[in-house]
Write a protein that holds these residues in place. Structure first.
Motif, PDB file in Angstrom:
ATOM      1  N   ALA A   1       0.818  -1.208   0.000  1.00 31.99           N
ATOM      2  CA  ALA A   1       0.000   0.000   0.000  1.00 31.99           C
ATOM      3  C   ALA A   1       0.856   1.264   0.000  1.00 31.99           C
ATOM      4  N   VAL A   2       1.883   1.287   0.826  1.00 28.16           N
ATOM      5  CA  VAL A   2       2.761   2.459   0.891  1.00 28.16           C
ATOM      6  C   VAL A   2       3.429   2.699  -0.458  1.00 28.16           C
ATOM      7  N   SER A   3       3.913   1.654  -1.069  1.00 29.25           N
ATOM      8  CA  SER A   3       4.578   1.797  -2.369  1.00 29.25           C
ATOM      9  C   SER A   3       3.623   2.311  -3.433  1.00 29.25           C
ATOM     10  N   ARG A   4       2.405   1.783  -3.461  1.00 28.79           N
ATOM     11  CA  ARG A   4       1.440   2.217  -4.475  1.00 28.79           C
ATOM     12  C   ARG A   4       0.988   3.653  -4.237  1.00 28.79           C
ATOM     13  N   LEU A   5       0.861   4.076  -2.978  1.00 34.13           N
ATOM     14  CA  LEU A   5       0.484   5.456  -2.685  1.00 34.13           C
ATOM     15  C   LEU A   5       1.559   6.430  -3.156  1.00 34.13           C
ATOM     16  N   VAL A   6       2.821   6.077  -2.947  1.00 30.91           N
ATOM     17  CA  VAL A   6       3.923   6.920  -3.421  1.00 30.91           C
ATOM     18  C   VAL A   6       3.896   6.983  -4.943  1.00 30.91           C
ATOM     19  N   GLU A   7       3.699   5.852  -5.597  1.00 30.82           N
ATOM     20  CA  GLU A   7       3.650   5.834  -7.056  1.00 30.82           C
ATOM     21  C   GLU A   7       2.458   6.613  -7.602  1.00 30.82           C
ATOM     22  N   ALA A   8       1.394   6.700  -6.822  1.00 34.27           N
ATOM     23  CA  ALA A   8       0.212   7.453  -7.247  1.00 34.27           C
ATOM     24  C   ALA A   8       0.435   8.958  -7.139  1.00 34.27           C
ATOM     25  N   GLY A   9       1.552   9.355  -6.533  1.00 33.69           N
ATOM     26  CA  GLY A   9       1.898  10.763  -6.479  1.00 33.69           C
ATOM     27  C   GLY A   9       1.670  11.441  -5.146  1.00 33.69           C
ATOM     28  N   LEU A  10       1.257  10.694  -4.125  1.00 33.91           N
ATOM     29  CA  LEU A  10       1.094  11.308  -2.814  1.00 33.91           C
ATOM     30  C   LEU A  10       2.470  11.661  -2.252  1.00 33.91           C
ATOM     31  N   SER A  11       2.522  12.737  -1.503  1.00 35.91           N
ATOM     32  CA  SER A  11       3.793  13.151  -0.904  1.00 35.91           C
ATOM     33  C   SER A  11       4.154  12.209   0.243  1.00 35.91           C
ATOM     34  N   ASP A  12       5.417  12.257   0.652  1.00 37.01           N
ATOM     35  CA  ASP A  12       5.854  11.439   1.786  1.00 37.01           C
ATOM     36  C   ASP A  12       5.033  11.750   3.031  1.00 37.01           C
ATOM     37  N   GLN A  13       4.763  13.037   3.243  1.00 34.40           N
ATOM     38  CA  GLN A  13       3.992  13.425   4.421  1.00 34.40           C
ATOM     39  C   GLN A  13       2.571  12.871   4.369  1.00 34.40           C
ATOM     40  N   GLU A  14       1.972  12.888   3.193  1.00 29.91           N
ATOM     41  CA  GLU A  14       0.619  12.350   3.041  1.00 29.91           C
ATOM     42  C   GLU A  14       0.594  10.847   3.283  1.00 29.91           C
ATOM     43  N   VAL A  15       1.565  10.145   2.718  1.00 28.60           N
ATOM     44  CA  VAL A  15       1.624   8.691   2.896  1.00 28.60           C
ATOM     45  C   VAL A  15       1.869   8.349   4.360  1.00 28.60           C
ATOM     46  N   ALA A  16       2.761   9.087   5.011  1.00 28.09           N
ATOM     47  CA  ALA A  16       3.045   8.836   6.430  1.00 28.09           C
ATOM     48  C   ALA A  16       1.795   9.049   7.276  1.00 28.09           C
ATOM     49  N   ALA A  17       1.003  10.061   6.930  1.00 27.30           N
ATOM     50  CA  ALA A  17      -0.223  10.321   7.687  1.00 27.30           C
ATOM     51  C   ALA A  17      -1.213   9.168   7.521  1.00 27.30           C
ATOM     52  N   ILE A  18      -1.279   8.602   6.336  1.00 32.01           N
ATOM     53  CA  ILE A  18      -2.185   7.481   6.071  1.00 32.01           C
ATOM     54  C   ILE A  18      -1.687   6.199   6.730  1.00 32.01           C
ATOM     55  N   SER A  19      -0.385   5.939   6.601  1.00 32.62           N
ATOM     56  CA  SER A  19       0.172   4.665   7.063  1.00 32.62           C
ATOM     57  C   SER A  19       0.521   4.657   8.547  1.00 32.62           C
ATOM     58  N   GLY A  20       0.646   5.847   9.131  1.00 27.33           N
ATOM     59  CA  GLY A  20       0.978   5.922  10.548  1.00 27.33           C
ATOM     60  C   GLY A  20       2.462   5.880  10.850  1.00 27.33           C
ATOM     61  N   HIS A  21       3.311   6.002   9.828  1.00 29.70           N
ATOM     62  CA  HIS A  21       4.746   6.030  10.074  1.00 29.70           C
ATOM     63  C   HIS A  21       5.124   7.323  10.779  1.00 29.70           C
ATOM     64  N   LYS A  22       5.946   7.201  11.790  1.00 32.15           N
ATOM     65  CA  LYS A  22       6.336   8.367  12.591  1.00 32.15           C
ATOM     66  C   LYS A  22       7.529   9.107  12.005  1.00 32.15           C
ATOM     67  N   SER A  23       8.348   8.410  11.219  1.00 27.76           N
ATOM     68  CA  SER A  23       9.537   9.057  10.655  1.00 27.76           C
ATOM     69  C   SER A  23       9.612   8.781   9.158  1.00 27.76           C
ATOM     70  N   MET A  24      10.220   9.715   8.454  1.00 25.21           N
ATOM     71  CA  MET A  24      10.401   9.545   7.013  1.00 25.21           C
ATOM     72  C   MET A  24      11.376   8.399   6.718  1.00 25.21           C
ATOM     73  N   GLN A  25      12.329   8.184   7.623  1.00 25.40           N
ATOM     74  CA  GLN A  25      13.283   7.087   7.437  1.00 25.40           C
ATOM     75  C   GLN A  25      12.551   5.740   7.421  1.00 25.40           C
ATOM     76  N   MET A  26      11.644   5.552   8.349  1.00 26.74           N
ATOM     77  CA  MET A  26      10.904   4.294   8.393  1.00 26.74           C
ATOM     78  C   MET A  26       9.976   4.170   7.186  1.00 26.74           C
ATOM     79  N   LEU A  27       9.387   5.271   6.782  1.00 24.35           N
ATOM     80  CA  LEU A  27       8.526   5.251   5.599  1.00 24.35           C
ATOM     81  C   LEU A  27       9.312   4.798   4.377  1.00 24.35           C
ATOM     82  N   ARG A  28      10.524   5.310   4.210  1.00 21.20           N
ATOM     83  CA  ARG A  28      11.346   4.927   3.063  1.00 21.20           C
ATOM     84  C   ARG A  28      11.701   3.448   3.089  1.00 21.20           C
TER      85      ARG A  28
END
Length: 85
Positions: free
Chosen positions: A38-65
């Motif tokens: 889901a995270v990978s597809r959201l990024v590919e759909a053009g959502l920003s890192d901040q938007e994806v983190a808000a959806i997925s619940g990741h606390k840091s950009m490092q973990m999101l990556r």
């Protein structure tokens, strides 16, 4: 247990999940794998890192990556679009 779940609810979920995996032929598949996808597809759909983190619940950009796995063919398409402009 969180959210008032009993141990019986957890066992019931596990049993159903394992039955679904077996029926689908996905023996080496974890529910958590869906989060990676889901995270990978959201990024590919053009959502920003901040938007994806808000959806997925990741606390840091490092973990999101760490969770983001882009498909090579999608990257090639994007590079081709850049080249054509």
């Amino acid at each position: 247990m969180r959210w008032g779940r009993s141990i019986h609810d957890v066992y019931a979920y596990t049993k159903l999940w394992n039955q679904a995996k077996k029926k689908a032929g996905l023996d080496d598949f974890r529910f958590h794998d869906l989060r990676h996808e889901a995270v990978s597809r959201l990024v590919e759909a053009g959502l920003s890192d901040q938007e994806v983190a808000a959806i997925s619940g990741h606390k840091s950009m490092q973990m999101l990556r760490r969770y983001t796995h882009l498909r090579a063919e999608d990257l090639v398409i994007k590079l081709d679009r850049i080249r054509d402009h």
